[in-house]
Design a protein around this motif. Structure first.
Motif, PDB file in Angstrom:
ATOM      1  N   LEU A   1       5.187  10.427   1.916  1.00  0.00           N
ATOM      2  CA  LEU A   1       4.856   9.197   1.202  1.00  0.00           C
ATOM      3  C   LEU A   1       5.552   8.014   1.858  1.00  0.00           C
ATOM      4  O   LEU A   1       6.772   8.000   2.026  1.00  0.00           O
ATOM      5  CB  LEU A   1       5.299   9.320  -0.257  1.00  0.00           C
ATOM      6  CG  LEU A   1       4.732   8.295  -1.249  1.00  0.00           C
ATOM      7  CD1 LEU A   1       3.244   8.520  -1.443  1.00  0.00           C
ATOM      8  CD2 LEU A   1       5.456   8.408  -2.580  1.00  0.00           C
ATOM      9  N   VAL A   2       4.760   7.000   2.233  1.00  0.00           N
ATOM     10  CA  VAL A   2       5.301   5.794   2.857  1.00  0.00           C
ATOM     11  C   VAL A   2       4.686   4.579   2.160  1.00  0.00           C
ATOM     12  O   VAL A   2       3.467   4.465   2.059  1.00  0.00           O
ATOM     13  CB  VAL A   2       4.979   5.732   4.366  1.00  0.00           C
ATOM     14  CG1 VAL A   2       5.595   4.470   4.977  1.00  0.00           C
ATOM     15  CG2 VAL A   2       5.480   6.965   5.095  1.00  0.00           C
ATOM     16  N   ARG A   3       5.549   3.701   1.681  1.00  0.00           N
ATOM     17  CA  ARG A   3       5.090   2.474   1.035  1.00  0.00           C
ATOM     18  C   ARG A   3       5.260   1.326   2.020  1.00  0.00           C
ATOM     19  O   ARG A   3       6.351   1.100   2.546  1.00  0.00           O
ATOM     20  CB  ARG A   3       5.879   2.243  -0.249  1.00  0.00           C
ATOM     21  CG  ARG A   3       5.188   1.366  -1.258  1.00  0.00           C
ATOM     22  CD  ARG A   3       5.707   1.609  -2.671  1.00  0.00           C
ATOM     23  NE  ARG A   3       5.025   2.738  -3.284  1.00  0.00           N
ATOM     24  CZ  ARG A   3       5.617   3.876  -3.625  1.00  0.00           C
ATOM     25  NH1 ARG A   3       6.891   4.057  -3.401  1.00  0.00           N
ATOM     26  NH2 ARG A   3       4.923   4.837  -4.191  1.00  0.00           N
ATOM     27  N   VAL A   4       4.160   0.587   2.285  1.00  0.00           N
ATOM     28  CA  VAL A   4       4.166  -0.476   3.284  1.00  0.00           C
ATOM     29  C   VAL A   4       3.877  -1.803   2.601  1.00  0.00           C
ATOM     30  O   VAL A   4       2.922  -1.914   1.830  1.00  0.00           O
ATOM     31  CB  VAL A   4       3.112  -0.213   4.379  1.00  0.00           C
ATOM     32  CG1 VAL A   4       3.100  -1.358   5.386  1.00  0.00           C
ATOM     33  CG2 VAL A   4       3.392   1.108   5.090  1.00  0.00           C
TER      34      VAL A   4
ATOM     35  N   ASP B   1       8.061   4.953  -9.599  1.00  0.00           N
ATOM     36  CA  ASP B   1       8.738   6.170 -10.052  1.00  0.00           C
ATOM     37  C   ASP B   1       8.831   7.217  -8.949  1.00  0.00           C
ATOM     38  O   ASP B   1       9.822   7.936  -8.843  1.00  0.00           O
ATOM     39  CB  ASP B   1       8.009   6.768 -11.261  1.00  0.00           C
ATOM     40  CG  ASP B   1       8.112   5.879 -12.484  1.00  0.00           C
ATOM     41  OD1 ASP B   1       9.115   5.155 -12.598  1.00  0.00           O
ATOM     42  OD2 ASP B   1       7.190   5.902 -13.311  1.00  0.00           O
ATOM     43  N   ASP B   2       7.778   7.309  -8.137  1.00  0.00           N
ATOM     44  CA  ASP B   2       7.761   8.336  -7.099  1.00  0.00           C
ATOM     45  C   ASP B   2       8.555   7.854  -5.889  1.00  0.00           C
ATOM     46  O   ASP B   2       8.310   6.775  -5.369  1.00  0.00           O
ATOM     47  CB  ASP B   2       6.327   8.684  -6.699  1.00  0.00           C
ATOM     48  CG  ASP B   2       5.477   7.454  -6.469  1.00  0.00           C
ATOM     49  OD1 ASP B   2       5.903   6.356  -6.872  1.00  0.00           O
ATOM     50  OD2 ASP B   2       4.394   7.587  -5.886  1.00  0.00           O
ATOM     51  N   PRO B   3       9.526   8.606  -5.429  1.00  0.00           N
ATOM     52  CA  PRO B   3      10.313   8.191  -4.273  1.00  0.00           C
ATOM     53  C   PRO B   3       9.467   8.267  -2.998  1.00  0.00           C
ATOM     54  O   PRO B   3       8.493   9.008  -2.910  1.00  0.00           O
ATOM     55  CB  PRO B   3      11.456   9.210  -4.249  1.00  0.00           C
ATOM     56  CG  PRO B   3      10.892  10.431  -4.904  1.00  0.00           C
ATOM     57  CD  PRO B   3       9.940   9.930  -5.958  1.00  0.00           C
ATOM     58  N   GLY B   4       9.858   7.524  -2.053  1.00  0.00           N
ATOM     59  CA  GLY B   4       9.160   7.537  -0.771  1.00  0.00           C
ATOM     60  C   GLY B   4       9.878   6.620   0.192  1.00  0.00           C
ATOM     61  O   GLY B   4      10.839   5.937  -0.160  1.00  0.00           O
ATOM     62  N   HIS B   5       9.421   6.618   1.419  1.00  0.00           N
ATOM     63  CA  HIS B   5       9.983   5.719   2.422  1.00  0.00           C
ATOM     64  C   HIS B   5       9.296   4.361   2.305  1.00  0.00           C
ATOM     65  O   HIS B   5       8.212   4.243   1.737  1.00  0.00           O
ATOM     66  CB  HIS B   5       9.784   6.308   3.811  1.00  0.00           C
ATOM     67  CG  HIS B   5      10.412   7.661   3.967  1.00  0.00           C
ATOM     68  ND1 HIS B   5      11.767   7.838   4.096  1.00  0.00           N
ATOM     69  CD2 HIS B   5       9.857   8.905   3.990  1.00  0.00           C
ATOM     70  CE1 HIS B   5      12.038   9.127   4.196  1.00  0.00           C
ATOM     71  NE2 HIS B   5      10.897   9.799   4.143  1.00  0.00           N
ATOM     72  N   ALA B   6       9.926   3.338   2.859  1.00  0.00           N
ATOM     73  CA  ALA B   6       9.383   1.986   2.748  1.00  0.00           C
ATOM     74  C   ALA B   6       9.487   1.263   4.083  1.00  0.00           C
ATOM     75  O   ALA B   6      10.465   1.411   4.819  1.00  0.00           O
ATOM     76  CB  ALA B   6      10.113   1.198   1.665  1.00  0.00           C
TER      77      ALA B   6
ATOM     78  N   ALA C   1       0.848  -1.195   0.000  1.00  0.00           N
ATOM     79  CA  ALA C   1       0.000   0.000   0.000  1.00  0.00           C
ATOM     80  C   ALA C   1       0.878   1.238   0.000  1.00  0.00           C
ATOM     81  O   ALA C   1       1.913   1.279   0.683  1.00  0.00           O
ATOM     82  CB  ALA C   1      -0.912   0.019   1.216  1.00  0.00           C
ATOM     83  N   THR C   2       0.471   2.217  -0.773  1.00  0.00           N
ATOM     84  CA  THR C   2       1.136   3.514  -0.773  1.00  0.00           C
ATOM     85  C   THR C   2       0.294   4.468   0.061  1.00  0.00           C
ATOM     86  O   THR C   2      -0.871   4.717  -0.247  1.00  0.00           O
ATOM     87  CB  THR C   2       1.295   4.052  -2.206  1.00  0.00           C
ATOM     88  OG1 THR C   2       2.046   3.105  -2.977  1.00  0.00           O
ATOM     89  CG2 THR C   2       2.018   5.387  -2.203  1.00  0.00           C
ATOM     90  N   LEU C   3       0.895   4.999   1.113  1.00  0.00           N
ATOM     91  CA  LEU C   3       0.189   5.846   2.068  1.00  0.00           C
ATOM     92  C   LEU C   3       0.788   7.244   2.056  1.00  0.00           C
ATOM     93  O   LEU C   3       1.967   7.434   1.766  1.00  0.00           O
ATOM     94  CB  LEU C   3       0.297   5.265   3.485  1.00  0.00           C
ATOM     95  CG  LEU C   3      -0.018   3.778   3.655  1.00  0.00           C
ATOM     96  CD1 LEU C   3       0.227   3.350   5.092  1.00  0.00           C
ATOM     97  CD2 LEU C   3      -1.448   3.466   3.235  1.00  0.00           C
ATOM     98  N   ARG C   4      -0.060   8.221   2.385  1.00  0.00           N
ATOM     99  CA  ARG C   4       0.430   9.574   2.619  1.00  0.00           C
ATOM    100  C   ARG C   4       0.108   9.910   4.068  1.00  0.00           C
ATOM    101  O   ARG C   4      -1.061   9.990   4.455  1.00  0.00           O
ATOM    102  CB  ARG C   4      -0.191  10.586   1.660  1.00  0.00           C
ATOM    103  CG  ARG C   4       0.395  11.978   1.858  1.00  0.00           C
ATOM    104  CD  ARG C   4       0.385  12.817   0.596  1.00  0.00           C
ATOM    105  NE  ARG C   4      -0.876  12.758  -0.113  1.00  0.00           N
ATOM    106  CZ  ARG C   4      -0.994  12.869  -1.439  1.00  0.00           C
ATOM    107  NH1 ARG C   4       0.089  13.017  -2.191  1.00  0.00           N
ATOM    108  NH2 ARG C   4      -2.165  12.823  -2.016  1.00  0.00           N
TER     109      ARG C   4
ATOM    110  N   GLU D   1      16.087   3.846   4.448  1.00  0.00           N
ATOM    111  CA  GLU D   1      16.899   4.952   4.938  1.00  0.00           C
ATOM    112  C   GLU D   1      16.034   6.196   5.094  1.00  0.00           C
ATOM    113  O   GLU D   1      15.154   6.470   4.287  1.00  0.00           O
ATOM    114  CB  GLU D   1      18.030   5.226   3.948  1.00  0.00           C
ATOM    115  CG  GLU D   1      19.061   6.223   4.407  1.00  0.00           C
ATOM    116  CD  GLU D   1      20.177   6.374   3.397  1.00  0.00           C
ATOM    117  OE1 GLU D   1      21.310   6.675   3.800  1.00  0.00           O
ATOM    118  OE2 GLU D   1      19.910   6.199   2.190  1.00  0.00           O
ATOM    119  N   GLY D   2      16.270   6.956   6.143  1.00  0.00           N
ATOM    120  CA  GLY D   2      15.507   8.176   6.370  1.00  0.00           C
ATOM    121  C   GLY D   2      14.423   8.019   7.422  1.00  0.00           C
ATOM    122  O   GLY D   2      13.944   9.020   7.970  1.00  0.00           O
TER     123      GLY D   2
END
Length: 237
Positions: free
Chosen positions: A123-126, A153-158, A115-118, A206-207
């Motif tokens: 942006l956090v991908r879980v 394509d869109d960067p985010g945390h995971a 899931a891609t969450l905001r 990271e981050g």
């Protein structure tokens, strides 16, 4: 800005007392009080594979909602909560931008959901997953979920969470989570009565700062499933 995540293999809701008790599982989830929860074995094994925790119970009596995989087909899967028993729950004030099942190389039925969450603009991908029991495909499955996240394509945390079925404390399939990913060790979570193995893990990109991580070992959790839940408190930049 903080985000608490948790992972729990609920063993189809059947506790060590051999009773299937969805209300007990929901009470344990309330004890953990996480913002995002990855469940494994969240559906019954036979028949229509109905969700262990009824949708109506979640909708009416919990602060979370189920994240639907993008391909979700109620006619085919009955009242399933997710994909191959994997389900993601998110707190209702978290925005869900998208979700999908992640195909895994497998011998036995296994799967993952993403899931891609905001969360407050971040942006956090879980990914929630339940990996191979035999170990023959486990490393390839880790590579598959990492490749899926890297393919956006869109960067985010995971955040990757689940029952990894990896008995090695640091090697085996865990080494497939390449730096800068960090594999957390919340603690021993299996078997729940007398835990000896760290099968349930949380992996962060990271981050993401980790304030704390641990195993939820309450009296209810000790009998609610054969696994104990694991959790991590994260700080978002």
């Amino acid at each position: 800005m903080k985000l608490k995540v948790a992972s729990y293999n609920i063993h189809k809701g059947v506790g060590l007392d051999r009773r299937r008790d969805p209300d007990r599982i929901l009470t344990i989830l309330r004890e953990i009080d996480a913002d995002v929860i990855a469940l494994q074995e969240a559906d019954r094994r036979f028949g229509l594979r109905e969700a262990v925790i009824p949708r109506s119970t979640l909708d009416d009596h919990s602060p979370w909602r189920v994240v639907e995989p993008g391909h979700y087909d109620r006619a085919r899967t009955g009242a399933s909560m997710g994909w191959h028993g994997n389900a993601l729950l998110v707190r209702r004030d978290i925005e869900v931008l998208g979700a999908c099942a992640v195909p895994l190389p497998t011998i036995e039925p296994r799967g993952a959901v993403c899931a891609t969450l905001r969360v407050n603009g971040v942006l956090v991908r879980v990914v929630g997953m339940h990996l191979d029991l035999s170990g023959l495909r486990r490393r390839q499955q880790v590579e598959a979920v990492c490749g899926h996240v890297d393919g956006h394509d869109d960067p985010g945390h995971a955040v990757f969470m689940g029952d990894l079925n990896e008995w090695s404390p640091s090697g085996g399939a865990l080494s497939a989570f390449a730096p800068p990913l960090r594999v957390l060790a919340p603690g021993r979570s299996f078997p729940s009565r007398r835990p000896v193995a760290q099968l349930d893990r949380i992996v962060v990109s990271e981050g993401l700062m980790v304030d704390a991580a641990g195993v939820h070992h309450s009296p209810l959790a000790a009998v609610g499933s054969d696994h104990l839940p694991v959790w991590a408190s994260l700080r978002l930049p």
